[in-house]
Design a protein around this motif. Sequence first.
Motif, PDB file in Angstrom:
ATOM      1  N   ARG A   1     -51.729   7.021 -61.812  1.00  0.00           N
ATOM      2  CA  ARG A   1     -51.232   8.368 -61.621  1.00  0.00           C
ATOM      3  C   ARG A   1     -52.718   9.276 -62.199  1.00  0.00           C
ATOM      4  O   ARG A   1     -52.165  10.898 -61.798  1.00  0.00           O
ATOM      5  CB  ARG A   1     -50.297   8.612 -62.841  1.00  0.00           C
ATOM      6  N   GLY A   2     -53.793   8.308 -63.392  1.00  0.00           N
ATOM      7  CA  GLY A   2     -54.579   9.342 -64.056  1.00  0.00           C
ATOM      8  C   GLY A   2     -55.725   9.892 -62.772  1.00  0.00           C
ATOM      9  O   GLY A   2     -55.530  10.348 -61.622  1.00  0.00           O
ATOM     10  N   MET A   3     -56.508  10.520 -63.726  1.00  0.00           N
ATOM     11  CA  MET A   3     -57.415  11.170 -62.151  1.00  0.00           C
ATOM     12  C   MET A   3     -58.168  10.212 -61.111  1.00  0.00           C
ATOM     13  O   MET A   3     -57.647  10.582 -59.992  1.00  0.00           O
ATOM     14  CB  MET A   3     -58.449  12.197 -63.077  1.00  0.00           C
ATOM     15  N   LEU A   4     -59.330   8.993 -61.694  1.00  0.00           N
ATOM     16  CA  LEU A   4     -59.604   8.097 -60.843  1.00  0.00           C
ATOM     17  C   LEU A   4     -58.664   7.391 -60.344  1.00  0.00           C
ATOM     18  O   LEU A   4     -58.677   7.171 -59.430  1.00  0.00           O
ATOM     19  CB  LEU A   4     -60.270   7.403 -61.765  1.00  0.00           C
ATOM     20  N   GLY A   5     -57.732   7.637 -60.849  1.00  0.00           N
ATOM     21  CA  GLY A   5     -56.613   5.762 -60.538  1.00  0.00           C
ATOM     22  C   GLY A   5     -55.733   6.658 -58.955  1.00  0.00           C
ATOM     23  O   GLY A   5     -55.359   6.040 -57.565  1.00  0.00           O
ATOM     24  N   SER A   6     -55.380   7.742 -59.048  1.00  0.00           N
ATOM     25  CA  SER A   6     -54.252   8.822 -57.726  1.00  0.00           C
ATOM     26  C   SER A   6     -55.405   8.517 -56.912  1.00  0.00           C
ATOM     27  O   SER A   6     -55.043   8.343 -55.819  1.00  0.00           O
ATOM     28  CB  SER A   6     -53.960   9.469 -58.246  1.00  0.00           C
ATOM     29  N   GLU A   7     -56.819   8.990 -56.647  1.00  0.00           N
ATOM     30  CA  GLU A   7     -57.517   8.804 -55.874  1.00  0.00           C
ATOM     31  C   GLU A   7     -57.741   7.496 -55.162  1.00  0.00           C
ATOM     32  O   GLU A   7     -58.250   7.473 -54.202  1.00  0.00           O
ATOM     33  CB  GLU A   7     -59.166   9.187 -56.391  1.00  0.00           C
ATOM     34  N   LEU A   8     -57.997   6.276 -56.552  1.00  0.00           N
ATOM     35  CA  LEU A   8     -58.476   4.934 -55.511  1.00  0.00           C
ATOM     36  C   LEU A   8     -57.031   5.050 -54.795  1.00  0.00           C
ATOM     37  O   LEU A   8     -57.150   4.233 -54.186  1.00  0.00           O
ATOM     38  CB  LEU A   8     -58.496   3.922 -57.096  1.00  0.00           C
ATOM     39  N   MET A   9     -56.023   5.337 -55.584  1.00  0.00           N
ATOM     40  CA  MET A   9     -54.466   4.850 -54.571  1.00  0.00           C
ATOM     41  C   MET A   9     -55.017   5.566 -52.833  1.00  0.00           C
ATOM     42  O   MET A   9     -53.986   4.373 -51.955  1.00  0.00           O
ATOM     43  CB  MET A   9     -53.350   5.335 -55.045  1.00  0.00           C
TER      44      MET A   9
ATOM     45  N   ALA B   1     -50.520  -1.453 -54.425  1.00  0.00           N
ATOM     46  CA  ALA B   1     -49.242  -1.103 -55.380  1.00  0.00           C
ATOM     47  C   ALA B   1     -49.774  -0.202 -56.786  1.00  0.00           C
ATOM     48  O   ALA B   1     -51.179  -0.862 -56.828  1.00  0.00           O
ATOM     49  CB  ALA B   1     -48.827  -2.377 -56.117  1.00  0.00           C
ATOM     50  N   GLY B   2     -49.028   0.435 -57.909  1.00  0.00           N
ATOM     51  CA  GLY B   2     -49.606   1.158 -58.912  1.00  0.00           C
ATOM     52  C   GLY B   2     -48.759   1.097 -59.808  1.00  0.00           C
ATOM     53  O   GLY B   2     -47.404   0.462 -60.090  1.00  0.00           O
ATOM     54  N   GLN B   3     -49.203   0.716 -61.550  1.00  0.00           N
ATOM     55  CA  GLN B   3     -48.708   0.544 -62.384  1.00  0.00           C
ATOM     56  C   GLN B   3     -48.846   1.650 -63.279  1.00  0.00           C
ATOM     57  O   GLN B   3     -50.523   1.595 -63.455  1.00  0.00           O
ATOM     58  CB  GLN B   3     -48.129  -0.908 -63.083  1.00  0.00           C
ATOM     59  N   ASP B   4     -48.448   2.504 -64.082  1.00  0.00           N
ATOM     60  CA  ASP B   4     -48.859   3.559 -65.320  1.00  0.00           C
ATOM     61  C   ASP B   4     -47.916   3.790 -65.571  1.00  0.00           C
ATOM     62  O   ASP B   4     -47.141   2.770 -65.651  1.00  0.00           O
ATOM     63  CB  ASP B   4     -49.148   4.231 -64.319  1.00  0.00           C
ATOM     64  N   ILE B   5     -47.553   4.266 -66.661  1.00  0.00           N
ATOM     65  CA  ILE B   5     -46.737   4.915 -68.674  1.00  0.00           C
ATOM     66  C   ILE B   5     -45.735   5.258 -67.244  1.00  0.00           C
ATOM     67  O   ILE B   5     -46.458   6.605 -66.635  1.00  0.00           O
ATOM     68  CB  ILE B   5     -47.755   5.197 -69.547  1.00  0.00           C
ATOM     69  N   PRO B   6     -44.677   5.197 -67.428  1.00  0.00           N
ATOM     70  CA  PRO B   6     -43.812   4.700 -68.083  1.00  0.00           C
ATOM     71  C   PRO B   6     -43.512   3.142 -68.358  1.00  0.00           C
ATOM     72  O   PRO B   6     -42.615   2.444 -68.787  1.00  0.00           O
ATOM     73  CB  PRO B   6     -42.211   5.289 -68.695  1.00  0.00           C
TER      74      PRO B   6
END
Length: 287
Positions: free
Chosen positions: A9-17, A27-32
């Motif tokens: 859900r971060g800036m780069l992570g969301s773009e990578l998704m 698949a993605g995992q983030d806080i919380p």
Amino acid sequence: MKILIFGHRGMLGSELMMRLQANHEVAGQDIPEIDITSYDACRQAILSIKPDLAVNATAFTDVDACETRREECFAVNALGVGHLALICRDMGIKLVHFSTDYVFNGRRKTPYAEEDFCDPLNVYGLSKLEGEKRLQEAGCDHLLIRTAWLYGKNGKNFVRAILARAETDPVLDVVDDQRGCPTYSADLSDAVGFLIEGGHSGIYHVTNSGQCTWYEFACRILKSSGILDVEVRPTTSDKLARPACRSPYSVLNCEKYFRDTGHAMRHWTEALNDYLSVIRKEVDLKS
Ligand SMILES: NC(=O)c1ccc[n+]([C@@H]2O[C@H](COP(=O)([O-])OP(=O)(O)OC[C@H]3O[C@@H](n4cnc5c(N)ncnc54)[C@H](OP(=O)(O)O)[C@@H]3O)[C@@H](O)[C@H]2O)c1
């Protein structure tokens, strides 16, 4: 491939998704739902999803806050990376991880290559360098990508900050003694895709091409947005006196990326224009 992105859900992570979903099961995992400072939580996530490749896009990225929140910063940027690296080694999974231009001290006047000596000036840079070491020492197959001056659709970034300040302030003071290369996270995500799909391992520097100071970057953001009634004034890092010391020169040499993948990163001004048109569409949709 089945890919698990930590920090999706971060800036780069969301773009990578978005980029990686085109060719892979992602698949993605983030806080919380996960805290990468917990070894058990990381192991559980990897065991249940069973990815072929893991990507760590998590980080404690508030460079000034790192100066006073050293423990939290090292927990995410170093300890957490070590956890992921050990688990990936034990399970035979490749790990893609990101680091920063801030691992260098900026005393050079020519772009930094992958093997250049690291000597961070601030706690954030020290924690990211420690993360690099833990990744390398764990002995897992890895891709370590150093990048710089990121902006993108999600999250706080310099482009959005300048546009927001321009709405209220007729004069903006911006530092002109730090030089680097602004990088669009969408372009970086494409590059990550090429590196993964080409089976590359080791360290790569990846930014858009060209270089500028933050002052030059701010001037360009306003000019390209058609904002002509706001003055940008060059200032110095000393006058701004931010908690973390910044490198005066952090341009990365990306020749290895080009040589190994055959893909050139476009100039930062071209990437910025694309990003600004994305922002304009967002504004149009809201109104
Ligand atoms: N931004 C830049 O200019 C820049 C420059 C060079 C290198 N990099 C590197 O590029 C990578 C991506 O940066 P970014 O700008 O996309 O970062 P970002 O937007 O701050 O995203 C990081 C993500 O990690 C999450 N996170 C933080 N602590 C966590 C934890 N303990 N467990 C699980 N998730 C956690 C964050 O959640 P919360 O938002 O809830 O904290 C966020 O979703 C990082 O490795 C960074 O060091 C960034």
